[in-house]
Design a protein around this motif. Structure first.
Motif, PDB file in Angstrom:
ATOM      1  N   VAL A 242       8.480   8.279   5.243  1.00  0.00           N
ATOM      2  CA  VAL A 242       9.152   8.708   4.014  1.00  0.00           C
ATOM      3  C   VAL A 242       9.828  10.066   4.156  1.00  0.00           C
ATOM      4  CG1 VAL A 242       7.628   7.317   2.555  1.00  0.00           C
ATOM      5  CG2 VAL A 242       7.026   9.711   3.061  1.00  0.00           C
ATOM      6  N   SER A 243      10.553  10.397   3.114  1.00  0.00           N
ATOM      7  CA  SER A 243      11.410  11.587   3.138  1.00  0.00           C
ATOM      8  C   SER A 243      10.636  12.865   3.464  1.00  0.00           C
ATOM      9  CB  SER A 243      12.096  11.728   1.781  1.00  0.00           C
ATOM     10  OG  SER A 243      11.132  11.821   0.733  1.00  0.00           O
ATOM     11  N   GLY A 244       9.453  12.979   2.904  1.00  0.00           N
ATOM     12  CA  GLY A 244       8.677  14.198   3.166  1.00  0.00           C
ATOM     13  C   GLY A 244       8.195  14.266   4.604  1.00  0.00           C
TER      14      GLY A 244
ATOM     15  N   ALA B 257       0.870  -1.184   0.000  1.00  0.00           N
ATOM     16  CA  ALA B 257       0.000   0.000   0.000  1.00  0.00           C
ATOM     17  C   ALA B 257       0.897   1.221   0.000  1.00  0.00           C
ATOM     18  CB  ALA B 257      -0.899  -0.025   1.227  1.00  0.00           C
ATOM     19  N   LYS B 258       1.213   1.663  -1.193  1.00  0.00           N
ATOM     20  CA  LYS B 258       2.102   2.812  -1.362  1.00  0.00           C
ATOM     21  C   LYS B 258       1.322   3.873  -2.121  1.00  0.00           C
ATOM     22  CE  LYS B 258       6.348   4.178  -3.591  1.00  0.00           C
ATOM     23  NZ  LYS B 258       7.601   3.672  -4.162  1.00  0.00           N
ATOM     24  N   PHE B 259       1.205   5.044  -1.494  1.00  0.00           N
ATOM     25  CA  PHE B 259       0.303   6.067  -2.005  1.00  0.00           C
ATOM     26  C   PHE B 259       1.030   7.156  -2.780  1.00  0.00           C
ATOM     27  CE2 PHE B 259      -3.646   4.803   0.065  1.00  0.00           C
ATOM     28  CZ  PHE B 259      -3.182   3.886   1.005  1.00  0.00           C
TER      29      PHE B 259
ATOM     30  N   PHE C 186      13.234  12.533  -1.350  1.00  0.00           N
ATOM     31  CA  PHE C 186      13.814  11.281  -1.878  1.00  0.00           C
ATOM     32  C   PHE C 186      14.122  11.448  -3.359  1.00  0.00           C
ATOM     33  CE2 PHE C 186      14.447   6.711  -2.147  1.00  0.00           C
ATOM     34  CZ  PHE C 186      14.232   6.473  -3.501  1.00  0.00           C
ATOM     35  N   ARG C 187      13.168  12.014  -4.084  1.00  0.00           N
ATOM     36  CA  ARG C 187      13.352  12.138  -5.533  1.00  0.00           C
ATOM     37  C   ARG C 187      14.520  13.064  -5.839  1.00  0.00           C
ATOM     38  NH1 ARG C 187       6.914  12.264  -7.202  1.00  0.00           N
ATOM     39  NH2 ARG C 187       6.484  10.125  -6.541  1.00  0.00           N
ATOM     40  N   ASP C 188      14.725  14.077  -4.996  1.00  0.00           N
ATOM     41  CA  ASP C 188      15.920  14.930  -5.166  1.00  0.00           C
ATOM     42  C   ASP C 188      17.164  14.062  -4.970  1.00  0.00           C
ATOM     43  OD1 ASP C 188      14.187  17.039  -5.353  1.00  0.00           O
ATOM     44  OD2 ASP C 188      14.568  17.798  -3.320  1.00  0.00           O
TER      45      ASP C 188
ATOM     46  N   VAL D  77       3.491  -0.493   4.352  1.00  0.00           N
ATOM     47  CA  VAL D  77       2.611   0.647   4.066  1.00  0.00           C
ATOM     48  C   VAL D  77       3.505   1.879   3.986  1.00  0.00           C
ATOM     49  CG1 VAL D  77       0.749   2.107   4.958  1.00  0.00           C
ATOM     50  CG2 VAL D  77       0.641  -0.381   5.269  1.00  0.00           C
ATOM     51  N   LYS D  78       3.185   2.754   3.020  1.00  0.00           N
ATOM     52  CA  LYS D  78       4.043   3.919   2.768  1.00  0.00           C
ATOM     53  C   LYS D  78       3.248   5.016   2.088  1.00  0.00           C
ATOM     54  CE  LYS D  78       7.912   5.010  -0.137  1.00  0.00           C
ATOM     55  NZ  LYS D  78       8.883   4.479  -1.080  1.00  0.00           N
ATOM     56  N   PRO D  79       3.255   6.255   2.555  1.00  0.00           N
ATOM     57  CA  PRO D  79       3.934   6.767   3.737  1.00  0.00           C
ATOM     58  C   PRO D  79       3.356   6.202   5.043  1.00  0.00           C
ATOM     59  CG  PRO D  79       3.432   8.532   2.174  1.00  0.00           C
ATOM     60  CD  PRO D  79       2.688   7.319   1.724  1.00  0.00           C
TER      61      PRO D  79
ATOM     62  N   TYR E  23      -0.282   4.418 -10.861  1.00  0.00           N
ATOM     63  CA  TYR E  23       0.196   3.136 -10.339  1.00  0.00           C
ATOM     64  C   TYR E  23       0.392   3.154  -8.821  1.00  0.00           C
ATOM     65  CZ  TYR E  23       4.737   5.258 -11.868  1.00  0.00           C
ATOM     66  OH  TYR E  23       5.802   6.095 -12.150  1.00  0.00           O
ATOM     67  N   GLN E  24       0.772   4.311  -8.233  1.00  0.00           N
ATOM     68  CA  GLN E  24       0.702   4.402  -6.773  1.00  0.00           C
ATOM     69  C   GLN E  24      -0.765   4.673  -6.404  1.00  0.00           C
ATOM     70  OE1 GLN E  24       3.635   7.370  -5.805  1.00  0.00           O
ATOM     71  NE2 GLN E  24       5.357   5.957  -6.177  1.00  0.00           N
ATOM     72  N   LEU E  25      -1.132   4.307  -5.157  1.00  0.00           N
ATOM     73  CA  LEU E  25      -2.555   4.374  -4.797  1.00  0.00           C
ATOM     74  C   LEU E  25      -3.006   5.821  -4.546  1.00  0.00           C
ATOM     75  CD1 LEU E  25      -2.706   1.372  -2.277  1.00  0.00           C
ATOM     76  CD2 LEU E  25      -3.052   1.354  -4.753  1.00  0.00           C
TER      77      LEU E  25
ATOM     78  N   SER F 217      13.226   4.006   8.691  1.00  0.00           N
ATOM     79  CA  SER F 217      13.305   5.339   9.303  1.00  0.00           C
ATOM     80  C   SER F 217      14.648   6.012   9.036  1.00  0.00           C
ATOM     81  CB  SER F 217      13.118   5.246  10.826  1.00  0.00           C
ATOM     82  OG  SER F 217      13.334   6.529  11.416  1.00  0.00           O
ATOM     83  N   TYR F 218      14.570   7.283   8.610  1.00  0.00           N
ATOM     84  CA  TYR F 218      15.788   8.071   8.436  1.00  0.00           C
ATOM     85  C   TYR F 218      16.347   8.510   9.794  1.00  0.00           C
ATOM     86  CZ  TYR F 218      14.376   8.235   3.533  1.00  0.00           C
ATOM     87  OH  TYR F 218      14.010   7.889   2.250  1.00  0.00           O
ATOM     88  N   PHE F 219      15.574   8.303  10.870  1.00  0.00           N
ATOM     89  CA  PHE F 219      16.070   8.607  12.221  1.00  0.00           C
ATOM     90  C   PHE F 219      16.928   7.479  12.789  1.00  0.00           C
ATOM     91  CE2 PHE F 219      14.193  12.570  13.276  1.00  0.00           C
ATOM     92  CZ  PHE F 219      12.878  12.615  12.839  1.00  0.00           C
TER      93      PHE F 219
HETATM   94  N1  LIG Z   1      10.190   3.631  -6.382  1.00  0.00           N
HETATM   95  C1  LIG Z   1       9.602   4.821  -5.933  1.00  0.00           C
HETATM   96  C2  LIG Z   1      10.399   5.494  -4.856  1.00  0.00           C
HETATM   97  C3  LIG Z   1       9.466   6.071  -3.817  1.00  0.00           C
HETATM   98  C4  LIG Z   1       9.206   7.534  -4.059  1.00  0.00           C
HETATM   99  C5  LIG Z   1       8.660   7.848  -5.407  1.00  0.00           C
HETATM  100  O1  LIG Z   1       7.492   7.539  -5.675  1.00  0.00           O
HETATM  101  O2  LIG Z   1       9.438   8.397  -6.168  1.00  0.00           O
HETATM  102  C6  LIG Z   1       9.991   5.888  -2.396  1.00  0.00           C
HETATM  103  C7  LIG Z   1      11.159   4.924  -2.305  1.00  0.00           C
HETATM  104  N2  LIG Z   1      10.691   3.590  -2.284  1.00  0.00           N
HETATM  105  C8  LIG Z   1      10.350   7.231  -1.749  1.00  0.00           C
HETATM  106  C9  LIG Z   1      10.807   7.049  -0.308  1.00  0.00           C
HETATM  107  C10 LIG Z   1      10.913   8.342   0.444  1.00  0.00           C
HETATM  108  O3  LIG Z   1      10.306   9.356   0.000  1.00  0.00           O
HETATM  109  O4  LIG Z   1      11.592   8.365   1.469  1.00  0.00           O
END
Ligand SMILES: NCC[C@H](CC(=O)O)[C@@H](CN)CCC(=O)O
Ligand SMILES: [Zn+2]
Length: 329
Positions: free
Chosen positions: A278-280, A198-200, A208-210, A251-253, A224-226, A317-319
């Motif tokens: 996640v990064s945000g 479940a990745k939204f 992360f994308r940066d 599950v993510k975020p 493709y993401q939910l 976790s980034y922590f």
């Molecule tokens: N494969 C997709 C990477 C995806 C972010 C995105 O949709 O670009 C995540 C990594 N699995 C991002 C993780 C994060 O933001 O920390």
């Protein structure tokens, strides 16, 4: 008044308060994301992702040694090809035997035998278009080609020694394809298949994308993401991935999706549930602490304990590096 209204006594002592938690955060629950560059000697701070770096293979071991000594048990690897001319429409570099991820899997297996190595599996860092699969002419994802390619990459990482493969692509049917290929290769018994079930889609992946250079060159990941509102759809995706052979559901975020974590625990009651702060979400907590809204350590614990309360027992976790110190003291 009526004694039944008296709850304060039950949590009147710090230990009694800790006993109220069903799950306590421990070091072995934590997975630390690593960004691996194909520039071997690079070690660059990622401006939008506080305290996180992109590192080449020559900088990884010295960085990890103290963390492993402090009790780091697991990392998840994200390859970040920085060299020009590496990306193409098929994400060919993803399973390059000399690429950053495969080389680092081999190195870490050899250097840190106790470390659990997870390889994130996706194409977006390696494709010229930045999408998590192979495109049709109309710009949508070709499901069969994407699933074939993603599953091939997962096998390459497993053959290189990854203890776990975690496909974050969100293509339909990739869990079944990976499981079948693991069985065909005779390695299904030694590889954990962790599904980002479940990745939204949404606004929480920017840093992360940066870091990974994985911004889609056009469009977005909404097909493709939910969709963030899709609670029932997430339940169906979780049920599907369990049926296709996932060993762990992620599950993510995380903090914006605690209801989905509790749904995942209810549906996957017989298996471990992971969640990815996640990064945000991480950057937002840092920004809040910097703005004086709360203390960083306090919010790191409160946000992570909320993820556990919802039902997760594994947290990306980034922590993690700080938790290794905070959980020690
Ligand atoms: N494969 C997709 C990477 C995806 C972010 C995105 O949709 O670009 C995540 C990594 N699995 C991002 C993780 C994060 O933001 O920390
Ligand atoms: Zn991707």
């Amino acid at each position: 008044g009526d004694i039944s209204s008296q709850l304060h006594g039950g949590y009147s002592h710090p230990l009694a308060r800790s006993w109220q938690a069903e799950r306590q955060l421990t070091k072995s629950m934590l997975i630390y994301p690593l960004f691996i560059s194909d520039e071997d000697d690079e070690e660059i701070l990622i401006p939008s992702l506080p305290d996180q770096h992109r590192r080449g293979i020559n900088k990884i071991v010295p960085f990890l040694e103290p963390l492993v000594r402090k009790g780091l048990r697991s990392v998840i690897l994200f390859g970040v090809p920085m060299k020009s001319g590496v990306k193409d429409a098929l994400g060919t570099a993803a399973d390059d035997p000399k690429g950053p991820v495969i080389a680092t899997i081999r190195l870490l297996r050899q250097r840190f035998p106790q470390l659990f190595i997870i390889a994130d599996v996706c194409l977006c860092e390696y494709t010229s278009h930045g999408h998590c699969g192979i495109l049709r002419d109309d710009g949508g994802l070709n499901n069969q080609l994407s699933v074939d390619r993603v599953s091939d990459v997962a096998i390459a990482y497993a053959q290189a020694g990854a203890h776990c493969v975690a496909p974050s692509d969100m293509n339909d049917g990739r869990i079944r394809a990976i499981k079948l290929k693991l069985i065909e290769e005779g390695i299904a018994d030694r590889v954990v298949l962790m599904s980002y079930a479940a990745k939204f889609s949404g606004c929480l992946y920017g840093p992360f994308r940066d870091a990974a250079g994985s911004v889609p060159s056009f469009g977005d990941r909404k097909c493709y993401q939910l969709p963030p509102g899709g609670r029932g759809l997430a339940r169906r995706a979780i049920e599907r991935d369990i049926g296709e052979g996932a060993d762990i559901i992620m599950v993510k975020p995380a903090n914006q999706y605690l209801d989905i974590i509790s749904d995942a625990k209810e549906i996957g009651k017989n298996m471990p549930i992971a969640a990815y702060q996640v990064s945000g979400e991480f950057a937002m907590l840092h920004a809040g602490a910097k703005a004086g809204v709360f203390d960083l350590k306090a919010i790191a614990f409160e946000s992570t304990e909320g993820i556990l309360r919802a039902g997760a027992t594994i947290v990306v976790s980034y922590f993690t590096p700080q938790f290794l110190d905070w959980l020690e003291s």
